[in-house]
Design a protein around this motif. Structure first.
Motif, PDB file in Angstrom:
ATOM      1  N   LYS A   1      13.927 -12.930  86.807  1.00 14.59           N
ATOM      2  CA  LYS A   1      14.608 -12.975  86.409  1.00 14.59           C
ATOM      3  C   LYS A   1      16.002 -11.489  86.422  1.00 14.59           C
ATOM      4  O   LYS A   1      15.530 -10.668  85.479  1.00 14.59           O
TER       5      LYS A   1
ATOM      6  N   GLN B   1      19.587  -9.184  86.093  1.00 14.76           N
ATOM      7  CA  GLN B   1      21.134  -9.397  85.979  1.00 14.76           C
ATOM      8  C   GLN B   1      20.854  -8.898  87.173  1.00 14.76           C
ATOM      9  O   GLN B   1      20.888  -7.688  86.983  1.00 14.76           O
TER      10      GLN B   1
ATOM     11  N   GLU C   1      22.599 -13.916  87.440  1.00 13.09           N
ATOM     12  CA  GLU C   1      21.308 -13.664  87.623  1.00 13.09           C
ATOM     13  C   GLU C   1      21.487 -14.265  88.605  1.00 13.09           C
ATOM     14  O   GLU C   1      21.396 -15.188  89.450  1.00 13.09           O
ATOM     15  N   ARG C   2      19.481 -13.777  89.087  1.00 16.57           N
ATOM     16  CA  ARG C   2      19.545 -14.433  90.460  1.00 16.57           C
ATOM     17  C   ARG C   2      17.778 -13.656  90.588  1.00 16.57           C
ATOM     18  O   ARG C   2      17.744 -12.781  89.930  1.00 16.57           O
ATOM     19  N   ASP C   3      17.001 -14.400  91.852  1.00 21.65           N
ATOM     20  CA  ASP C   3      15.457 -13.957  91.387  1.00 21.65           C
ATOM     21  C   ASP C   3      15.479 -12.216  91.568  1.00 21.65           C
ATOM     22  O   ASP C   3      15.418 -12.083  92.509  1.00 21.65           O
TER      23      ASP C   3
END
Lengths: 417, 277
Positions: free
Chosen positions: B97, B99, B110-112
């Protein structure tokens, strides 16, 4: 001015208005060089090339480097990882500094051995000492830029030396730092000066070469050029020889860059600077170690700083401290011995500079520091009176063409056919 | 060169080696053993499978406390590294994850992870890490393999020059990971301190991180502490020096070029000077 014969009308037109081509022709083609120069004389050319390499790689590094305490370390790693061939440019630059010092120390000891500082070459020699001082300042500030542990603590130790100045010391240090400790303002001014000083060096190098071409080169016999039988034109003679030596030197350089690029560095400088954690041993780069040993050998802080600067400044006075009429150590049996003792003394000081300042190391450093100054201030002046020089050959041509005495500094090429 | 000349050259190299014999930080720490690394010497190269195993050890064990913030996921696919496929790198990255932000509402989100991201550190900052670890700070491991060394003494430093030995960092890491012991009789360690034979001062705040059988290998490599330590040390060397293979390859080409150039220059010089004496 010279026999340069330009056929191209444009070049002739230009030459009549700015005679730069005949100047270059005169300085680097027809310029007469003593025919007996040995390979120890190739280091001047090597140093010029090293200066150019350092300036070019340095300018490219600046394009990717960030001089702030928050980003300096990571921007150097960015160069190492993400910039195309950044690792190559940085390793050439960081190892290039060491190669520069190896070459300059050989160049200086060659001058000491063959008496290249004597009349009429005093100004040439003093310009050389100024270049050495500028190089040391530049190298020291360059080592601060990666902002690793040794960068930070080296900068702290060296700038703190100025606090030894009576009365105004602490104020001077605060002024140097731009604050109350080594911090962002210090890094930024060191960066600015590290970029500036190489060009100052370049300017003094031009004066150094100018003085050299005005008084002419010394040579292994130390006797003056008397006729044109004693010399050969720079091109092709000196040019081919200098180039051959340069390529051998570049091989030595490349060995470090490509195979052991961190051999001359300190592992601690890959730890980001941390003002709260002092490394166990703070050691400068190898080329400053002899001076660091002298600094620590003297029990008082002010005394140590004075001795360290004096150890370089004493070189300025060597032309007058040496009272001998004969230039080359080849014809000075006693000086030759003392020369090699001085070389060993300097290497010993370098070793002690890397050791912790405790116990037997301190005593040894004191003895060698004492001897270093003894050499220049007592032995050198006395030798001129005590020593009986050997017979000097009548001319350079004679020395080359009629065999040669044993010479500790091998003068191969001159003897080959 | 004459004998005297070579003697001077050797002396000069010895002087350099002398300066390198400077003491590394050492209290009563033992000297690490030299390992045999695939990446040492003039033709050294990383062992892909070893780097992939090392990454696995890092991700399953070290990563809980130590960051690797200078290494990007995309580096894992580059030549001269573990050389995962693009697809594998995408998968590895997506397991993290990241930020990001601020977005158009001004908020962080948050993203992959993507291959262009760098390994996220386990703690937001040094203070957070110290709060979590009882005042100690687990260092970032990105350049740790170049930031650690041990004293080799004088003949050793000279020998390392000729052998091109630069692997003191991974030697130390391998030794440290396998160097945990019971403290000697009479020494009582406070809570949160452990005894390591190779750590300067011997008292280390990291408990023994690796044990036999802790990480499962799929390629049949023994699942032993010694092997884990070796693999993760090699991986960290790559993380610290990702262009090592390219450097040595170009170095060899440069050397060949310079040798031929020097030969030509030597004969040119000889011919030019033939009529001078």
């Amino acid at each position: 001015m010279s026999e340069l014969n330009l056929k191209n009308p444009v070049l002739r037109w230009f030459e009549a208005r700015l005679p730069i081509m005949s100047f270059m022709h005169h300085s680097f083609v027809t310029y007469p060089t003593p025919r007996n120069l040995n390979y120890w004389w190739t280091f001047g050319g090597i140093l010029t090339v090293m200066l150019i390499i350092q300036i070019i790689t340095g300018i490219v590094l600046v394009m990717h480097y960030t001089p702030t305490t928050a980003d300096a370390f990571n921007s150097v790693e960015h160069i190492m990882r993400d910039v195309n061939y950044g690792w190559l440019i940085r390793y050439v630059h960081s190892n290039g500094a060491s190669m520069f010092f190896i070459a300059v120390y050989i160049h200086i000891f060659r001058g000491l051995y063959y008496g290249s500082y004597k009349d009429p070459r005093e100004v040439l020699w003093i310009l050389g000492v100024i270049i050495l001082l500028l190089m040391m300042a530049t190298a020291f500030m360059g080592y601060v830029l990666p902002w690793g542990q040794m960068s930070f603590w080296g900068a702290t130790v060296i700038t703190n030396l100025f606090s030894a100045i009576p009365g105004v010391g602490q104020a001077v240090v605060t002024w140097l730092w731009g604050g109350y400790s080594v911090d962002n303002p210090t890094l930024q001014r060191f960066f600015a000066l590290h970029y500036l000083l190489p060009f100052v060096i370049f300017g003094v190098v031009i004066l150094h070469i100018w003085a050299l071409h005005h008084v002419g080169q010394n040579n292994p016999t130390g006797i003056d050029v008397k006729s044109n039988k004693d010399t050969v034109p720079f091109t092709p003679y000196a040019a081919t020889k200098d180039n051959f030596a340069l390529i051998l030197f570049l091989m030595f350089f490349a060995y470090f860059v490509f195979y052991i690029p961190n051999y001359l560095g300190h592992a601690d400088n890959y730890i980001p600077a941390n003002p709260l954690q002092t490394p166990v041993h703070i050691v400068p780069e190898w080329y400053l170690l002899p001076f660091y040993a002298i600094l620590r050998a003297i029990p008082s802080k002010l005394g140590g700083v004075v001795a360290m600067f004096a150890s370089i400044l004493v070189l300025v006075f060597v032309p007058w401290l040496d009272t001998s009429k004969v230039r080359s150590a080849r014809y000075r049996p006693m000086y030759k011995q003392f020369f090699w003792i001085l070389v060993i003394c300097c290497i010993g000081l370098g070793y002690l500079g890397a050791k912790p300042a405790e116990g037997v190391y301190v005593i040894a450093a004191r003895i060698l520091t004492f001897y270093y100054f003894l050499h220049f201030l007592v032995i050198l002046p006395l030798l001129g009176y005590l020593e009986k020089p050997k017979n000097v050959p009548p001319s350079i041509a004679d020395s080359v063409l009629k065999g040669r005495e044993s010479d500790p500094m091998p003068a191969r090429a001159g003897a080959r056919r | 060169m004459t004998v005297r000349g070579s003697a001077i050259l050797v002396a000069a190299v010895a002087a350099l080696a002398l300066s390198q014999a400077a003491p590394a930080p050492a209290a009563e720490a033992a000297k690490p053993d030299r390992q045999s690394w695939s990446f040492q010497g003039p033709f050294g190269h990383y062992d892909r499978a070893q780097l992939q195993r090392g990454l696995k050890v890092y991700r399953e064990v070290c990563q809980a406390c130590h960051g690797l913030k200078l290494v990007a996921f995309r580096n894992l696919a580059e030549t001269g590294g573990p050389e995962f496929s693009e697809g594998q790198v995408k998968t590895i990255a997506s397991e993290y994850k990241i930020q990001d932000g601020p977005n158009d509402k001004g908020e962080m989100f948050e993203r992959d992870g993507r291959p262009s991201d760098r390994f996220p550190s386990p703690d937001a900052n040094e203070q957070a890490a110290r709060a979590r670890f009882n005042g100690s700070y687990p260092p970032d491991l990105s350049v740790i393999a170049k930031a650690r060394s041990y004293e080799v003494g004088l003949p050793g430093a000279l020998a390392d020059f000729f052998r091109q030995y630069q692997e003191h960092g991974p030697d130390y890491l391998q030794a440290l990971l396998t160097g945990y012991q019971e403290p000697p009789a009479g020494v009582t360690l406070p809570d949160g301190q452990y005894w390591n034979k190779y750590f300067p001062g011997n008292r280390i705040a990291m408990s023994q991180p690796l044990q036999d059988g802790q990480v499962s290998y799929t390629d049949g490599t023994p699942e032993k502490l010694d092997q884990y330590a070796r693999d993760v040390s090699a991986f960290l060397m790559w993380a610290a020096e990702p262009h090592l293979e390219q450097r040595k390859r170009i170095g060899f080409q440069v050397m060949i070029f310079l040798i031929i150039f020097a030969g030509l220059m030597y004969f040119t010089k000889k011919k030019v000077w033939a009529d001078a004496h």
